[in-house]
Design a protein around this motif. Sequence first.
Motif, PDB file in Angstrom:
ATOM      1  N   ILE A   1      30.584  41.287  33.087  1.00  0.00           N
ATOM      2  CA  ILE A   1      29.544  40.608  33.734  1.00  0.00           C
ATOM      3  C   ILE A   1      29.971  39.301  34.053  1.00  0.00           C
ATOM      4  CG2 ILE A   1      27.260  39.450  33.788  1.00  0.00           C
ATOM      5  CD1 ILE A   1      26.464  42.206  32.321  1.00  0.00           C
ATOM      6  N   GLU A   2      30.725  38.578  33.175  1.00  0.00           N
ATOM      7  CA  GLU A   2      31.355  37.379  33.265  1.00  0.00           C
ATOM      8  C   GLU A   2      33.040  37.078  34.126  1.00  0.00           C
ATOM      9  OE1 GLU A   2      30.413  34.375  32.191  1.00  0.00           O
ATOM     10  OE2 GLU A   2      28.354  35.313  31.470  1.00  0.00           O
ATOM     11  N   GLN A   3      33.388  38.363  34.710  1.00  0.00           N
ATOM     12  CA  GLN A   3      34.064  38.597  35.505  1.00  0.00           C
ATOM     13  C   GLN A   3      35.667  38.487  34.632  1.00  0.00           C
ATOM     14  OE1 GLN A   3      33.734  39.304  38.732  1.00  0.00           O
ATOM     15  NE2 GLN A   3      31.793  39.187  38.420  1.00  0.00           N
ATOM     16  N   ILE A   4      35.403  38.901  33.453  1.00  0.00           N
ATOM     17  CA  ILE A   4      36.794  39.343  32.555  1.00  0.00           C
ATOM     18  C   ILE A   4      36.916  40.451  32.587  1.00  0.00           C
ATOM     19  CG2 ILE A   4      37.782  38.406  30.403  1.00  0.00           C
ATOM     20  CD1 ILE A   4      35.598  36.217  29.973  1.00  0.00           C
ATOM     21  N   GLU A   5      37.752  41.134  33.513  1.00  0.00           N
ATOM     22  CA  GLU A   5      37.963  42.416  33.896  1.00  0.00           C
ATOM     23  C   GLU A   5      39.191  43.033  32.826  1.00  0.00           C
ATOM     24  OE1 GLU A   5      36.229  44.481  35.586  1.00  0.00           O
ATOM     25  OE2 GLU A   5      34.985  42.906  36.184  1.00  0.00           O
ATOM     26  N   SER A   6      40.050  41.746  32.670  1.00  0.00           N
ATOM     27  CA  SER A   6      41.343  42.150  31.610  1.00  0.00           C
ATOM     28  C   SER A   6      40.820  42.557  30.189  1.00  0.00           C
ATOM     29  CB  SER A   6      42.018  41.339  31.581  1.00  0.00           C
ATOM     30  OG  SER A   6      41.592  40.125  31.101  1.00  0.00           O
ATOM     31  N   ALA A   7      39.498  42.472  29.655  1.00  0.00           N
ATOM     32  CA  ALA A   7      39.199  42.920  28.210  1.00  0.00           C
ATOM     33  C   ALA A   7      39.135  44.424  28.306  1.00  0.00           C
ATOM     34  CB  ALA A   7      37.860  42.242  27.960  1.00  0.00           C
ATOM     35  N   GLN A   8      39.702  44.705  26.996  1.00  0.00           N
ATOM     36  CA  GLN A   8      39.802  46.279  26.596  1.00  0.00           C
ATOM     37  C   GLN A   8      39.521  46.493  25.216  1.00  0.00           C
ATOM     38  OE1 GLN A   8      44.012  47.458  26.911  1.00  0.00           O
ATOM     39  NE2 GLN A   8      44.110  46.180  28.811  1.00  0.00           N
ATOM     40  N   GLU A   9      39.171  47.475  24.885  1.00  0.00           N
ATOM     41  CA  GLU A   9      38.929  48.068  23.500  1.00  0.00           C
ATOM     42  C   GLU A   9      39.954  48.836  23.049  1.00  0.00           C
ATOM     43  OE1 GLU A   9      35.906  51.106  22.838  1.00  0.00           O
ATOM     44  OE2 GLU A   9      35.663  50.843  25.009  1.00  0.00           O
ATOM     45  N   ALA A  10      40.198  48.703  21.472  1.00  0.00           N
ATOM     46  CA  ALA A  10      41.421  49.489  20.902  1.00  0.00           C
ATOM     47  C   ALA A  10      40.613  49.865  19.626  1.00  0.00           C
ATOM     48  CB  ALA A  10      42.434  48.488  20.480  1.00  0.00           C
TER      49      ALA A  10
END
Length: 179
Positions: free
Chosen positions: A23-32
């Motif tokens: 929502i904050e436009q941080i599209e590069s975040a991912q989970e592991a």
Amino acid sequence: ILKSDNELSIVALLRNTLKALRIEQIESAQEAHPAAYGSASNGLIEMACKTVAGLVATMQACLESRLRRKIPVSHCSFAWLVEHAAWLHTIKKRQSDGITAYQRLRGMNFGPKLLGFGERCMFMLQRKSQDRSLEGKIGSKWKEGIFLGYSRDSNEYLLWCLKTKGVTRARSIQRKPES
């Protein structure tokens, strides 16, 4: 990359955090996630948890010996104690390259005075320029408090004010003699 174990509650927290980041436009975040029941794949995290748990136990024992009272884990101060222990791990534990996590994030060493958790101290009040009450300019500038930790978002101390019976922030503190 946000990494967690496979416990349902922590996975739900991780996914909600990822939604908030997007929502904050941080599209590069991912989970592991590590392999199921593979504690070796979470080795560094497991060691950090053990270190913080050791700090919590040590700080709890120190506080109990100073107060000459037992502090149950259900007491509200215990949450502050755990947070402070994790903060100490962040600012003091040097990684393999000799740099602390705090130093890596902020580019400098942690500078404020270190106090013991639950230590009584004096803190300076923040005076507002428009404070024109009778006691405003001639009143005491210092109040007594109990140290709870450090603010993560500003260079302030977090204290329990003995007069107002609430949590407050202060930029200046003075230690009190142990007696």
